[in-house]
Each structure stands twice: as structure tokens, then as C-alpha cells.
Enzyme design. Structure first.
Site, PDB file in Angstrom:
ATOM      1  CE  LYS A  45      -3.951   1.879   2.653  1.00 22.31           C
ATOM      2  NZ  LYS A  45      -4.818   1.643   3.827  1.00 22.31           N
ATOM      3  CB  SER A 120      -8.202   3.382   2.819  1.00 21.61           C
ATOM      4  OG  SER A 120      -7.362   2.819   3.804  1.00 21.61           O
ATOM      5  CB  SER A 144      -8.368   0.354   5.536  1.00 21.61           C
ATOM      6  OG  SER A 144      -9.116   1.524   5.461  1.00 21.61           O
TER       7      SER A 144
END
Ligand code: GLN
Length: 457
Positions: A45, A120, A144
Site C-alpha cells: 500500500k 482504503s 481498511s
């Protein structure tokens, strides 16, 4: 698939799903050896610092930022033989549930390109679900990792708070931030967790070596119990749960009953406050963390425009934040200002402690951090991960004016575990369907949780 063929495939996958913020374009084949992650392909990420790729948080304010060092998690993976193929798209600074608040444009769901993939950690979920990566790292502050894994029909694991180092992970709300793991199967999740589950002296919230030893003793006792007792919090029985998600959840319960597990309804009344508590505390921590983006220490500055307008500082520099990040800064500062502090922030902290105490009462094992005395003997908690299937991207991006509260509601099942720091995993019980079952246990019993999943899903 060889590394070379993966590298050749990335541009096509990228065009289809918009997974990466940057990726490798060429690399030499790595010789397979006996290192634990040898030959495993991973994606990271883009709020986790890497030397080899930019680290942007999918924000305009960091679009040109390159970290001079690797986060601890990245060094551990590289040292274990994993190959990192790129950085993944996300909701800016980790704020969002859908994968739409990003300067790189929406991430598309490999199960159906018209759907949101969830956020996310959107690109990380999509990288695993489309098969370009064996595993991916995300961050989970309020869900997330778990929500996008449910929307993508893959596994998404958020370990106990403090087990995986946050050094080099760009903070959203550091009392909640946890690095999590995505994969298509539970063995890969367990393998990557074993590599990352280490004390890191550079992260002040990393669990000490002694606490890890005590947790290990407890986890062994837990794992050795032949039949675990399962609880279903009645506060999680939501009337607006989508019928197909309810059906899948009931089916899983039936398989557990067939295996002779005992299942009980339990009550955790504080769960009803969790969304308000989270959306008071997380933005407050975020507002404080984001104050470092002033164009001097971090972020950019337009040298042709003044950065002080009408006695307001950093006006131009902070205009590079996206709308959702600005919403959180305003909300967070409001909750930290003198009136908001007593009425909102302190109240939310008290409710958070109350919720942790309630969790501690229902579990069989003691919470090693609080030392609260357990009152019941539940080993495992179950609930769905998501309330409804992923919304179509167009339904949100083309809505005349969307209310942020609708997006915040998606976190209803995942936030309580984040506030209590508990290990939780979303598992794809109905293969290929965009919903998950969330399985949780007492703080520190991460290995036992993974073992339970292996035996029952
Ligand atoms: N959706 C939640 C939020 O926007 C959780 C995000 C996260 O876990 N990073 O705050």
C-alpha cells in the site's frame, strides 16, 4: 507465473483496474532459495515507505515524495526473499471505505469492473484478487484491510495492535493504525504474518519481547483447546443486512454446528457507540498528524504564490489535500478545540475504554494489556464483515451530493475490533462472492485465530 511474465502483465492489469501508483518495469529473475517468502510476489500500500518506489499516500501533497528508507515491514519482506512489484492505490492517507478518494483515480474491482473495490487499501485487495500478487500489505485503522478483502472475496487479516511494526508507515490515527495482510489463502496469510510479527525498537507501540512471550503462552493454551466456544454479538444482528450476506453467514454457522462447535448469543452494548467514537478519535489524531504537511517539512509549496493569506498559515500548501482529508482535519480540530475536547474527545476516550472492558469480560482469556478479569468463556466472535455488497462506482461518483455518513456506515462491523486492538480476519466463505465473515478473538491470540480459520473455512 515467472516474475518476467508478471512484469509483462502489469500494464494490462493496471489499465483495467488502476491498482498501482507505481510499479516495477524490469527486474532480474530471483533465484529460489529456502528463505520463508522466497519467490513470493508482493504489493505494498502506498502509505508505507519504500526506497525503490515513490510514497505518495495517493495525495497531491506527496505526489513527488520519495522516502530515503524502507519501512520495517518492507525490509523484513525483502530479507525473506519476497519480490515487491509495486505500490498500490488507496483512499488518500487511508481515509475512506471505497477506493474513490485518490488523486490517481478510482480502483476497479476485479470481480466486476463497475463495482468499488472497497478501501482504503483498495489497490492491495485488487492486486491479490486479480492474481498479479501472491500477497499484499495494507493498513487497517478502522477496517481498511477487512472491508476491501470482503468486497474482493479474498482473505484480509488485521493482527492485534502492536504486533507488526508501524515504523515507516505514514500515520493516519496511530492509536488504531495496524499493518494488515491480504492473500488468496490462509497459509499465505500465516506465512507472511510469521515474517512480520517481530518486536521493532524503532516503533514505540511495538509489543515488547516480554509481552510477546506471555502472549505465546496464552496462545498455546488457546490453540490446544479442542472445541472453541463461539459468540455472536446480538448488537451485530442488523436489520438492514443484505439477504445474500445473511444467508452466507448462516451457512457458515451451520458448518460450525455440524463440526460440534458450541455457539452462543452474547451482548456487547458499547458496540452501538463505536462509529461515533471512531469518527471522533480518528480524525482528531489525523488532524494532529497532518499538521506536518506545511510545505516546509513535508508537502509542497508553490513558490509563486504566498502561503500566508489573511493571517492564515500554509493556505496554498494545504490546498493540495483532497476533500475527504480536509473534512477530517476540520472534524478532528473541532473535536480537539477547547469545548469539543471535553464534550467529544474525552467522552469518546471513555467510551473506548468501556468497550474494551466489555470485550474483556466475554472472552475466556485475559487481555494481557488490561489485565481485566474475564467473566465468560467465549473464544471466538463472529459477525459479517460488510453490511451490503460493493456499491457501483458510478452510483457514487455521479451522485449529485453524497453524504459522507453513508460511506462511514460501511465500517460498522469492523470498527469495534480496531478500537479494542483485537486481531480480526475477513474470510471469503462464499467463494467468489463480494462479502466476508469477520472472525475475531481476544488480544494477542492471533495464531489461534488463524488456526481456527484453517480448520473451519
Ligand atoms: N473507513 C475508515 C475511515 O475512513 C477506515 C479507514 C482505515 O481503516 N484506514 O476512517
Amino acid at each position: 507465473m515467472s516474475l518476467k511474465s508478471i512484469i509483462t502483465k502489469i500494464p494490462t492489469v493496471q489499465k483495467e483496474f488502476n491498482i498501482f501508483t507505481s510499479y516495477i518495469e524490469n527486474s532480474t529473475e530471483c533465484p529460489a532459495d529456502s528463505s520463508p517468502a522466497s519467490g513470493k510476489i508482493g504489493a505494498i500500500k502506498d502509505n508505507i515507505a519504500t526506497k525503490d518506489f515513490p510514497t505518495t499516500c495517493a495525495s497531491d501533497i506527496l505526489k513527488t515524495y520519495s522516502s530515503p528508507f524502507d519501512a520495517t515491514v518492507v525490509s523484513l519482506l525483502k530479507g525473506s526473499g519476497a519480490v515487491i512489484i509495486g505500490k498500490t492505490n488507496l483512499d488518500e492517507f487511508g481515509m475512506g471505505s471505497l477506493g474513490l478518494h485518490t488523486t490517481f483515480g478510482p480502483v476497479r474491482n476485479p470481480l466486476n469492473k463497475d463495482w468499488c473495490v472497497g478501501g482504503s487499501s483498495s489497490g492491495s485487495a485488487a492486486a491479490v484478487s486479480c492474481g498479479i500478487a501472491d500477497f499484499a500489505l495494507g493498513t487497517d485503522t478502522g477496517g481498511s484491510v477487512r472491508l476491501p478483502s470482503a468486497y474482493s472475496a479474498i482473505y484480509g487479516f488485521k493482527p492485534s495492535y502492536g504486533r507488526i511494526s508501524r515504523w515507516g508507515v505514514i500515520a493516519f490515527a496511530q492509536s488504531l493504525d495496524t499493518v494488515g495482510i491480504f492473500a488468496n489463502n490462509i497459509d499465505t496469510i500465516s506465512g507472511i504474518f510469521r515474517i512480520l510479527d517481530q518486536h521493532d525498537p524503532r516503533d514505540p507501540t511495538s509489543l515488547s519481547v516480554e509481552t510477546r512471550e506471555s502472549i505465546k503462552d496464552q496462545s498455546v493454551k488457546f490453540k490446544d483447546r479442542s472445541k472453541l466456544k463461539i459468540g455472536i454479538p446480538k448488537e451485530f444482528v442488523q436489520s438492514d443486512l443484505a439477504p445474500e450476506i445473511k444467508e452466507s453467514f448462516m451457512l457458515y454457522i451451520e458448518t460450525l454446528l455440524e463440526k460440534d462447535y458450541e455457539i452462543y448469543p452474547i451482548s456487547l452494548p458499547s458496540i452501538k457507540d463505536s462509529l461515533s467514537v471512531y469518527y471522533t478519535l480518528a480524525p482528531a489524531e489525523a488532524a494532529s498528524n497532518l499538521s506536518r504537511y506545511d510545505g516546509i517539512r513535508y508537502g509542497k509549496r508553490n513558490s509563486t504564490k504566498p502561503d500566508i493569506v489573511n493571517a492564515n498559515f500554509f493556505t496554498e500548501s494545504r490546498s493540495y489535500f483532497g476533500q475527504e482529508v480536509k473534512n477530517r482535519i476540520i472534524l478532528g480540530n473541532y473535536n480537539l478545540c477547547s469545548d469539543g475536547y471535553k464534550n467529544n474527545f474525552i467522552k469518546a476516550q471513555q467510551l473506548r475504554v468501556q468497550m474494551i472492558n466489555q470485550f474483556d469480560k466475554i472472552f475466556r482469556f485475559k487481555n494481557i494489556l488490561t489485565n481485566n478479569k474475564p467473566d465468560h468463556d467465549i473464544d471466538i466472535l463472529l459477525c459479517p464483515t460488510n453490511l451490503s455488497p460493493p456499491p457501483p462506482i458510478n452510483s457514487i461518483t455521479h451522485a449529485p451530493k453524497s453524504n459522507p455518513l453513508h460511506e462511514y456506515m460501511n465500517d460498522i462491523f469492523t470498527i469495534p475490533m480496531s478500537l479494542a486492538g483485537l486481531p480480526a480476519i475477513s474470510v471469503p466463505f462464499s467463494k467468489g462472492k463480494p462479502y466476508g465473515i469477520q472472525i475475531t478473538t481476544q488480544y494477542g491470540n492471533d495464531e489461534a485465530l488463524l488456526k481456527f480459520v484453517k480448520e473451519t473455512v
